[in-house]
Design a protein around this motif. Structure first.
Motif, short mmCIF file in Angstrom:
data_model
loop_
_atom_site.label_atom_id
_atom_site.label_comp_id
_atom_site.label_asym_id
_atom_site.label_seq_id
_atom_site.Cartn_x
_atom_site.Cartn_y
_atom_site.Cartn_z
N ALA A 1 -50.19 47.31 -43.76
CA ALA A 1 -49.97 46.88 -45.15
C ALA A 1 -48.80 45.91 -45.21
O ALA A 1 -47.87 45.98 -44.39
N ASN A 2 -48.87 45.06 -46.21
CA ASN A 2 -47.84 44.05 -46.45
C ASN A 2 -47.50 44.09 -47.93
O ASN A 2 -48.37 43.84 -48.77
N LEU A 3 -46.26 44.42 -48.26
CA LEU A 3 -45.80 44.47 -49.65
C LEU A 3 -44.80 43.36 -49.88
O LEU A 3 -43.79 43.27 -49.18
N PHE B 1 -46.92 42.55 -54.91
CA PHE B 1 -48.18 42.16 -54.28
C PHE B 1 -48.36 42.97 -53.00
O PHE B 1 -47.50 42.95 -52.11
N LEU B 2 -49.48 43.68 -52.91
CA LEU B 2 -49.75 44.58 -51.78
C LEU B 2 -51.09 44.24 -51.15
O LEU B 2 -52.09 44.15 -51.86
N GLU B 3 -51.09 44.10 -49.83
CA GLU B 3 -52.34 43.97 -49.10
C GLU B 3 -52.42 45.09 -48.07
O GLU B 3 -51.46 45.34 -47.33
N LEU C 1 -52.01 56.42 -46.72
CA LEU C 1 -50.71 56.78 -46.15
C LEU C 1 -49.78 55.57 -46.08
O LEU C 1 -48.60 55.65 -46.45
N VAL C 2 -50.31 54.43 -45.62
CA VAL C 2 -49.45 53.27 -45.46
C VAL C 2 -49.07 52.66 -46.82
O VAL C 2 -47.95 52.16 -47.00
N GLU C 3 -49.97 52.74 -47.79
CA GLU C 3 -49.62 52.28 -49.13
C GLU C 3 -48.51 53.14 -49.72
O GLU C 3 -47.56 52.62 -50.33
N ALA C 4 -48.60 54.44 -49.52
CA ALA C 4 -47.54 55.34 -50.02
C ALA C 4 -46.21 55.03 -49.37
O ALA C 4 -45.15 55.04 -50.02
N GLN D 1 -50.57 32.23 -59.53
CA GLN D 1 -51.79 32.39 -58.74
C GLN D 1 -51.35 32.77 -57.34
O GLN D 1 -50.84 31.95 -56.60
N TRP D 2 -51.51 34.04 -56.99
CA TRP D 2 -50.93 34.55 -55.75
C TRP D 2 -51.88 34.32 -54.58
O TRP D 2 -53.08 34.56 -54.68
N ASN D 3 -51.32 33.88 -53.47
CA ASN D 3 -52.07 33.69 -52.23
C ASN D 3 -51.70 34.81 -51.26
O ASN D 3 -50.60 34.81 -50.72
N PHE D 4 -52.62 35.75 -51.05
CA PHE D 4 -52.33 36.83 -50.11
C PHE D 4 -52.24 36.29 -48.69
O PHE D 4 -52.90 35.30 -48.34
N GLN D 5 -51.45 36.95 -47.84
CA GLN D 5 -51.15 36.42 -46.51
C GLN D 5 -52.27 36.65 -45.51
O GLN D 5 -52.50 35.83 -44.64
N TRP D 6 -52.93 37.79 -45.59
CA TRP D 6 -53.97 38.12 -44.61
C TRP D 6 -55.32 37.78 -45.22
O TRP D 6 -55.89 38.56 -45.98
#
Length: 553
Positions: free
Chosen positions: A46-48, A59-61, A79-82, A547-552
């Motif tokens: 995950a990437n926050l 922003f969370l992926e 689990l990783v989001e938490a 306008q958000w550009n997610f990284q992955w």
């Protein structure tokens, strides 16, 4: 303002700073381990990116590894989001559900706990029996696995004995209807009562619009969330879940393996609901509710799946509007009753003046009844589809008690003549680009617009607009029913996507209540600031569109 110019301006303001990475591994000792960074053998990562105080959103992926069993992927995703968002989850929990059993009453809280436990027991039995071969039950089981991972990762200990935990954040939409359904019939208020439980008579949840531009140049899908202002801790999420439709060595990927959506800390669905899916579908809803007490008998803990879970499962499995409505309609819980809109962008190309069948399906749900239909023909004739908390299907409108409300209170509860229906009808023809669409979705000129007038004192209401601002209604005003009055409630965002943005699974958004014609919302100036929890919020909500550009990708 054309889309291209807007996109360039937005992209220039974005960066990848304030980001944090984490991943989950599953080791030989048969345990999940969470760590900073991306481990070599990750099950989920995950990437926050924290931008809440700059944009109104974090922003969370989250991505899972398809080399692992689906159940392990789902649990690790929770689990990783938490791990990355625990502090946000705790604050959002404190703002929205903490103390629920204290102010709602322990008797109701016990009923709700019993209902949820019985329902989960039945659902788990169906998953155990059917998940190996049935995609529906396999996906239901994965939602619960992800939720279990989230709960274990947050490990939120309620401050008041009997208080709900993280799970109740996710069932918040279903909760409003369960409060009524589980009230003893003899004690249940009549549907014309001003309010009961967490519900206010006439209270809206969301405005939505689907708009075909002149000449078929583009197709816009937009939604404004209506909610309490204490809910305004927001996260935009992208989930990349490499699940199979069923598990096994020859599994076939789910159509909605990638989803981008507006959401909240600790909540695994959108809950707004606004989602862009890798299947080419965009799904959104506005709440229609139920005011017919005779229908609550259809809400039962066994044989039904809660609404938020059915929405996630339909998003995962469907490739068309017809499939989505079929999947979602199974095991109707009769809770969180909405009008759903499913836009299939695969069926639209710029320049299409003759819309292709199946482009727009709608579904409406009330206890005991689900109706769905391809309404592309209506979109073709009107060039827009509006949604504003009133049922479209006459059967749903009549069954859910709306004729009695019209008789008591007039056109406000009708389908065609309620203020938002009239505002959309009057103003939608002026939408020619992204800027004018955003302007309409953020519109609120309640003191000057004759369509915002009501039999009130003063003679108008901030509720009667596309983006409500009930906080601006005077506390000493008089109103025919409580939704029109002064309260901690209004439009809390705007989301908009287009034919150019759907393929890259992005949308334009604005966080917070509208300030286009009204002063921006500021907690320190609100008369309910001392009685309404808002842990972690900025004081002033005056954010620009992004306008958000997610990284992955």
């Amino acid at each position: 303002m054309k889309l291209l110019a807007l996109s360039v301006a937005l992209a220039a303001s974005l960066c990848t700073c304030d980001a944090s990475l984490a991943s989950v591994t599953y080791t030989e000792d048969h345990k999940f381990h969470v760590q900073d960074g991306v481990a070599e053998n990750w099950v989920a990562k995950a990437n926050l990116t924290r931008k809440y105080y700059e944009t109104g959103w974090d922003f969370l992926e989250v991505e899972t590894n398809g080399d692992y069993p689906d159940n392990d992927q789902a649990y690790a995703a929770g689990l990783v989001e938490a791990y990355l968002t625990k502090d946000l989850v705790v604050m959002h929990w404190n703002n929205t559900v903490s103390g629920y059993c204290q102010w709602q009453g322990q008797e109701m809280c016990d009923k709700l706990n019993d209902y949820v436990a019985t329902n989960e027991q039945w659902v788990n039995s169906m998953v155990e029996q059917n998940a190996a071969s049935d995609p529906y039950w396999h996906q239901v089981g994965l939602v619960y696995q992800q939720l279990n991972g989230l709960i274990d990762g947050v490990d939120l200990t309620p401050s008041i004995p009997g208080d709900p935990g993280v799970k109740w954040l996710n069932i918040a939409g279903d909760l409003e209807d369960l409060e009524v359904a589980l009230t003893t019939p003899a004690n249940r208020p009549k549907h014309l009562k001003a309010s009961w439980g967490s519900r206010t008579l006439g209270s809206g949840h969301c405005s939505a619009l689907i708009k075909v531009l002149p000449g078929g140049e583009d197709l816009y899908t937009a939604q404004v969330t209506w909610s309490s202002f204490q809910s305004m801790m927001r996260i935009q999420k992208r989930y990349v879940f490499n699940y199979g439709q069923t598990d096994g060595p020859d599994k076939v990927a789910i159509p909605g393996r990638v989803s981008t959506f507006s959401s909240y800390p600790g909540i695994l669905s959108s809950q707004d609901d606004f989602s862009i899916l890798s299947s080419g579908l965009v799904t959104q809803e506005t709440t229609i509710g139920n005011s017919n007490n005779d229908l609550w008998k259809f809400v039962q803990p066994e044989g039904q799946v809660l609404e938020w879970i059915r929405a996630v499962v339909a998003n995962n499995l469907a490739t068309s509007g017809e499939e989505w409505t079929d999947v979602f309609g199974r095991h109707n819980s009769g809770t969180y009753n909405n009008q759903w809109m499913v836009v299939d962008y695969k069926r639209f190309k710029s320049g299409d003046t003759a819309l292709r069948p199946g482009l727009l399906w709608i579904l409406e749900q009330i206890p005991g009844t689900v109706m769905a239909e391809d309404v592309t023909g209506v979109l073709q004739s009107q060039q827009y589809w509006p949604s504003y908390n009133s049922p479209y299907f006459p059967e749903i409108f009549n069954l859910s008690g709306n004729p009695e409300l019209v008789d008591e209170y007039g056109d406000w509860f009708s389908y065609d003549m309620t203020p938002r229906a009239r505002i959309f009808r009057r103003d939608q023809d002026g939408v020619t680009d992204v800027g004018s669409m955003m302007k309409l979705m953020r519109y609120n000129d309640y003191k000057n617009d004759p369509l915002s007038a009501c039999d009130c004192e003063p003679p108008y209401s901030g509720e009667n607009a596309i983006s409500a601002r009930c906080d601006l209604n005077p506390a000493n005003g008089t109103y025919p029913f409580s939704a029109l009055g002064h309260r901690d409630h209004g439009g809390t965002d705007m989301k908009l996507t287009t034919t150019k943005l759907v393929p890259v699974m992005e949308f334009i958004s604005i966080a917070g209540p509208t300030y286009d014609q009204q002063p921006p919302f500021q907690w320190s100036k609100a008369d309910f600031v001392d009685t309404t929890p808002h842990w972690g919020h900025p004081d002033l909500f005056q954010f620009d569109p992004i306008q958000w550009n997610f990284q992955w990708q």
